[in-house]
Motif scaffolding. Sequence first.
Motif, PDB file in Angstrom:
ATOM      1  N   ARG A  44       0.845  -1.192   0.000  1.00 57.74           N
ATOM      2  CA  ARG A  44       0.000   0.000   0.000  1.00 57.74           C
ATOM      3  C   ARG A  44       0.878   1.238   0.000  1.00 57.74           C
ATOM      4  N   ALA A  45       1.191   1.716  -1.203  1.00 56.36           N
ATOM      5  CA  ALA A  45       2.107   2.843  -1.327  1.00 56.36           C
ATOM      6  C   ALA A  45       1.481   4.115  -0.753  1.00 56.36           C
ATOM      7  N   GLY A  46       2.340   4.989  -0.246  1.00 53.65           N
ATOM      8  CA  GLY A  46       1.897   6.252   0.325  1.00 53.65           C
ATOM      9  C   GLY A  46       2.376   6.385   1.752  1.00 53.65           C
ATOM     10  N   THR A  47       2.876   7.560   2.114  1.00 55.51           N
ATOM     11  CA  THR A  47       3.360   7.786   3.475  1.00 55.51           C
ATOM     12  C   THR A  47       2.260   7.473   4.483  1.00 55.51           C
ATOM     13  N   GLU A  48       2.582   6.670   5.464  1.00 53.55           N
ATOM     14  CA  GLU A  48       1.585   6.213   6.432  1.00 53.55           C
ATOM     15  C   GLU A  48       1.019   7.380   7.241  1.00 53.55           C
ATOM     16  N   ASN A  49      -0.258   7.274   7.557  1.00 53.07           N
ATOM     17  CA  ASN A  49      -0.927   8.272   8.393  1.00 53.07           C
ATOM     18  C   ASN A  49      -0.726   7.853   9.845  1.00 53.07           C
ATOM     19  N   THR A  50       0.412   8.225  10.397  1.00 52.34           N
ATOM     20  CA  THR A  50       0.771   7.769  11.737  1.00 52.34           C
ATOM     21  C   THR A  50      -0.204   8.279  12.794  1.00 52.34           C
ATOM     22  N   LEU A  51      -0.697   9.491  12.608  1.00 53.87           N
ATOM     23  CA  LEU A  51      -1.660  10.059  13.556  1.00 53.87           C
ATOM     24  C   LEU A  51      -2.855   9.127  13.751  1.00 53.87           C
ATOM     25  N   LEU A  52      -3.481   8.721  12.654  1.00 53.43           N
ATOM     26  CA  LEU A  52      -4.662   7.881  12.738  1.00 53.43           C
ATOM     27  C   LEU A  52      -4.306   6.454  13.129  1.00 53.43           C
ATOM     28  N   ALA A  53      -3.142   5.971  12.684  1.00 52.03           N
ATOM     29  CA  ALA A  53      -2.711   4.621  13.050  1.00 52.03           C
ATOM     30  C   ALA A  53      -2.516   4.508  14.565  1.00 52.03           C
ATOM     31  N   VAL A  54      -1.958   5.547  15.166  1.00 54.34           N
ATOM     32  CA  VAL A  54      -1.774   5.556  16.624  1.00 54.34           C
ATOM     33  C   VAL A  54      -3.132   5.527  17.322  1.00 54.34           C
ATOM     34  N   GLY A  55      -4.109   6.257  16.764  1.00 55.37           N
ATOM     35  CA  GLY A  55      -5.458   6.227  17.326  1.00 55.37           C
ATOM     36  C   GLY A  55      -6.064   4.841  17.255  1.00 55.37           C
ATOM     37  N   LEU A  56      -5.876   4.183  16.122  1.00 59.24           N
ATOM     38  CA  LEU A  56      -6.379   2.818  15.975  1.00 59.24           C
ATOM     39  C   LEU A  56      -5.689   1.874  16.947  1.00 59.24           C
ATOM     40  N   GLY A  57      -4.382   2.025  17.073  1.00 58.53           N
ATOM     41  CA  GLY A  57      -3.642   1.153  17.986  1.00 58.53           C
ATOM     42  C   GLY A  57      -4.148   1.253  19.406  1.00 58.53           C
ATOM     43  N   LYS A  58      -4.348   2.476  19.868  1.00 52.89           N
ATOM     44  CA  LYS A  58      -4.854   2.666  21.232  1.00 52.89           C
ATOM     45  C   LYS A  58      -6.269   2.097  21.372  1.00 52.89           C
ATOM     46  N   ALA A  59      -7.115   2.291  20.343  1.00 53.51           N
ATOM     47  CA  ALA A  59      -8.473   1.754  20.385  1.00 53.51           C
ATOM     48  C   ALA A  59      -8.454   0.235  20.502  1.00 53.51           C
ATOM     49  N   CYS A  60      -7.543  -0.407  19.787  1.00 53.48           N
ATOM     50  CA  CYS A  60      -7.425  -1.865  19.865  1.00 53.48           C
ATOM     51  C   CYS A  60      -6.912  -2.295  21.237  1.00 53.48           C
ATOM     52  N   GLU A  61      -6.003  -1.520  21.795  1.00 54.46           N
ATOM     53  CA  GLU A  61      -5.444  -1.862  23.102  1.00 54.46           C
ATOM     54  C   GLU A  61      -6.527  -1.878  24.181  1.00 54.46           C
TER      55      GLU A  61
END
Length: 372
Positions: free
Chosen positions: A234-251
């Motif tokens: 999946r090319a494209g600079t990762e959206n770290t802001l939203l990924a961190v939000g998802l990670g915390k939600a999963c935690e």
Amino acid sequence: MQHIYLDYNASTPLAPEVIDAMMPLLHDFYGNPSALHWAGVPVKELLQNAREQVAGQIGCTPGEIIFTSGGSEANNLALKGFYFKNKNKGNHIITSKIEHPAVMNPCKFLERMGARVTYAGVDSFGRVSLEEIERAITKDTILISIMHSNNETGTLQPIYEIGKLAERYGIAFHTDASQSVGKVPVNVNELHVDMLTIACHKLYAPKGIGALYKKEGIQLEPLIHGAGHEFGLRAGTENTLLAVGLGKACEIAGNQVKNRALKELTDYFWRKLKEEFGELVQLNGHPEERLPNTLNVSFVNMIGQDLLSAIPMLAASTGSACHAGSIELSPVLKEMAVPEEVGMGAIRFSLGRNTNKDEIDQVLKWLKETIK
């Protein structure tokens, strides 16, 4: 008068912990996670931590998580990516007639590209038949895709049994678990799935972020070509802001799955509806095998949208659409053979972490006043 939100299957508010986790990235962590200097390395570490948190929620390794822009893209990557990479082995896909459009429409697109798709039916509870899926398997079948739970009725599908079946025939298996993750236990190894979709705004995480679990060894063709982000898929600079939000939600989702309070509140709501309206109200979906927060009910010989329009302070979803005065049942209820006089009165109430008993009692009062 208070607003009451009972449409958590459509979208959820951000959890406070998710907001707190994302805040530093709005100020201090602005580097590109692919950069090797002081500004990029900390961001890459945050991205990796998020990947580990998501993996921990569904029981896989971090290297099997691909961040996407949402559940729709994850489904498209699973279906199109697998077909285009593996069509030399066969061109047959099996799915169900009640899938979300994010699965149904990619399948219809693939049919135009040469794929042959079998759409399995469901019973009156909205559950697919294992026997029908097995009968549909041919030597050209390369992929089965069946949703983990239905977004309208909440009915849970026999994913473990389908996974074992696919495993026995050597067929890849994908499940869209957009509505399930964070509500019921979801472990990719126990379910025997090869790919699994997560839609994060159903999980008290931001919109615009999703994830696809791809079992190691499963080969996909990227949909977006460019640099080698997300393991080249999946090319494209990762959206770290939203990924961190998802990670915390999963935690934090693990504790929510174990909490039975939401199911007890949903059961209370259904019990009170039956006490108040009797045979006038009917349940759509499986009485037991369904999401703990979802209650799809029909008010017989009424129109669901008319009821909701009469209660503007309530946010919920209707199971049918009104077009120029006529009522069209949702495809899901139609496939479940729900009679029109029942289905046209369908409303989906989906509860969430913030729902309380006082709100349910108020909704019951509104419904009683509107219907009586």
